[in-house]
Motif scaffolding. Structure first.
Motif, short mmCIF file in Angstrom:
data_model
loop_
_atom_site.label_atom_id
_atom_site.label_comp_id
_atom_site.label_asym_id
_atom_site.label_seq_id
_atom_site.Cartn_x
_atom_site.Cartn_y
_atom_site.Cartn_z
N GLY A 166 6.67 16.75 -1.56
CA GLY A 166 7.07 15.60 -0.76
C GLY A 166 8.30 14.97 -1.38
O GLY A 166 8.61 15.22 -2.54
N ALA A 167 8.96 14.15 -0.58
CA ALA A 167 10.22 13.55 -1.00
C ALA A 167 9.98 12.51 -2.10
O ALA A 167 8.85 12.08 -2.34
N ASN A 168 11.08 12.13 -2.70
CA ASN A 168 11.13 11.01 -3.61
C ASN A 168 10.43 9.78 -3.01
O ASN A 168 10.74 9.41 -1.89
N GLY A 169 9.50 9.21 -3.74
CA GLY A 169 8.89 7.98 -3.25
C GLY A 169 7.72 8.18 -2.30
O GLY A 169 7.14 7.21 -1.81
N ALA A 170 7.33 9.41 -2.04
CA ALA A 170 6.24 9.68 -1.09
C ALA A 170 4.88 9.21 -1.64
O ALA A 170 3.94 8.98 -0.88
N GLY A 171 4.79 9.12 -2.97
CA GLY A 171 3.53 8.67 -3.57
C GLY A 171 2.87 9.72 -4.44
O GLY A 171 1.72 9.57 -4.85
N LYS A 172 3.60 10.78 -4.76
CA LYS A 172 3.02 11.91 -5.50
C LYS A 172 2.56 11.47 -6.89
O LYS A 172 1.44 11.77 -7.31
N SER A 173 3.45 10.78 -7.61
CA SER A 173 3.08 10.35 -8.97
C SER A 173 1.93 9.36 -8.94
O SER A 173 1.06 9.38 -9.81
N THR A 174 1.93 8.50 -7.94
CA THR A 174 0.86 7.51 -7.82
C THR A 174 -0.49 8.22 -7.65
O THR A 174 -1.48 7.82 -8.27
N LEU A 175 -0.51 9.27 -6.85
CA LEU A 175 -1.76 10.01 -6.65
C LEU A 175 -2.22 10.66 -7.97
O LEU A 175 -3.40 10.60 -8.32
N GLU B 206 5.57 18.51 -7.05
CA GLU B 206 6.97 18.94 -7.14
C GLU B 206 7.80 18.47 -5.95
O GLU B 206 7.34 18.46 -4.82
N GLN B 207 9.06 18.12 -6.25
CA GLN B 207 10.04 17.98 -5.16
C GLN B 207 10.63 19.34 -4.84
O GLN B 207 11.16 19.56 -3.74
N ASN B 208 10.58 20.23 -5.82
CA ASN B 208 11.06 21.61 -5.67
C ASN B 208 10.04 22.39 -4.85
O ASN B 208 9.24 23.16 -5.38
N ASP C 81 3.31 16.74 -13.32
CA ASP C 81 4.19 15.92 -12.49
C ASP C 81 5.64 16.36 -12.64
O ASP C 81 6.28 16.08 -13.65
N GLU C 82 6.13 17.08 -11.65
CA GLU C 82 7.51 17.55 -11.59
C GLU C 82 7.99 18.22 -12.87
O GLU C 82 8.99 17.80 -13.47
N PRO C 83 7.31 19.29 -13.27
CA PRO C 83 7.74 19.96 -14.50
C PRO C 83 9.13 20.58 -14.41
O PRO C 83 9.74 20.82 -15.44
N GLU D 137 0.85 -1.19 0.00
CA GLU D 137 0.00 0.00 0.00
C GLU D 137 0.89 1.24 0.00
O GLU D 137 1.76 1.37 0.86
N VAL D 138 0.69 2.13 -0.99
CA VAL D 138 1.53 3.32 -1.06
C VAL D 138 0.78 4.63 -0.80
O VAL D 138 1.39 5.64 -0.48
N LEU D 139 -0.54 4.60 -0.96
CA LEU D 139 -1.35 5.77 -0.57
C LEU D 139 -2.29 5.34 0.53
O LEU D 139 -3.02 4.36 0.37
#
Ligand code: ATP
Length: 239
Positions: A39-48, A196-198, A164-166, A20-22
């Motif tokens: 959020g950091a790398n791997g937090a689940g942003k792209s998945t959302l 964004e990670q930025n 997603d992270e433009p 489970e990632v989200l």
């Protein structure tokens, strides 16, 4: 109609296989807003983002767009409703011309003079894409490919644009330019969800923001509130 609820996400859970990632995501986007998710790398942003686009299934929870239930809606139908994603890493079709990449953005629409007019609009927004319309997308610089990815999304007539992270991999001046374009798009009535990670630039641009940590929303607030939040400053702004 600025300020009415556009996207609502309630209790969303999503997994890759057994993992489970989200976990219980709750989030809202009102029309006209720029909302940033950091959020950091791997937090689940792209998945959302993929879940909003319909590319990632939900285990639990509920999503709706302008009052319409999204849970069972196909990706194409979401695009027709105006939910359009600009994927991480641009993902332009490198072996196709710039023009064909842009035309593909309109794949859910009836081809005709309106699509042609929108192509011209993209060219006036991004003159470099008009200059390079016969070049292969793979020949463009990273910043130009990001513009192409945004231009392709605009060809679908987005109402909610998911980015997603433009800024990924782009030089600071190019990032400024891309963020300037995002601001212009919202001024023209497109609602933006920016991942964004930025964190500093994404929150500075945002009306509101959310912080995602290991699949959970741990903080939310206005862009300004989050930028001055002690925890955000330590964890994401290196202060
Ligand atoms: P990034 O900035 O790296 O894209 P992110 O916040 O967008 O990070 P996700 O890509 O959504 O994070 O990943 C969330 C978690 O899911 C991570 O632990 C990742 O390793 C895992 N994950 C992502 N894609 C898959 C996949 N296809 N199969 C299995 N696990 C995955």
């Amino acid at each position: 109609e600025t300020g009415t609820e556009m996207l609502s996400i309630e209790g969303v859970v999503s997994s890759y296989g057994q993992i489970e990632v989200l976990h219980d995501i709750n989030l809202k986007i009102n029309s006209g807003e720029i909302v940033s998710l950091v959020g950091a790398n791997g937090a689940g942003k792209s998945t959302l983002l993929m879940a909003i686009s319909g590319l990632q299934p939900l285990d639990k929870g509920q999503m709706s767009f302008e009052g319409e239930n999204l849970n069972k809606m196909s990706v194409d139908k979401r695009v027709s409703r105006g939910i359009v994603q600009v994927p991480e890493g641009r993902q332009v079709f490198k072996d196709l011309s710039v023009r064909d990449n842009l035309r593909l953005g309109a794949y859910t629409r009836k081809q005709g003079p309106e699509v042609q007019r929108d192509l011209q609009k993209v060219y006036s927004r991004f003159p470099i894409l008009e200059q390079k319309q016969d070049n292969l997308a793979g020949e463009l610089s990273g910043g130009q490919q990001q513009m192409l990815a945004i231009g392709r999304a605009l060809m679908a007539r987005p109402r909610l644009l998911l980015l997603d992270e433009p800024s990924m991999g782009l030089a600071p001046l190019i990032v400024e330019e891309i963020f300037g374009i995002i601001r212009e798009l919202t001024e023209e009535g497109i609602t933006v969800f920016l991942v964004e990670q930025n964190a500093s630039q994404a929150l500075a641009l945002a009306d509101r923001g959310y912080v995602l940590e290991t699949g959970r929303v741990v903080l939310e607030g206005t862009g300004r509130e989050l930028l001055s939040n002690e925890k955000v400053r330590e964890a994401y702004l290196g202060m």
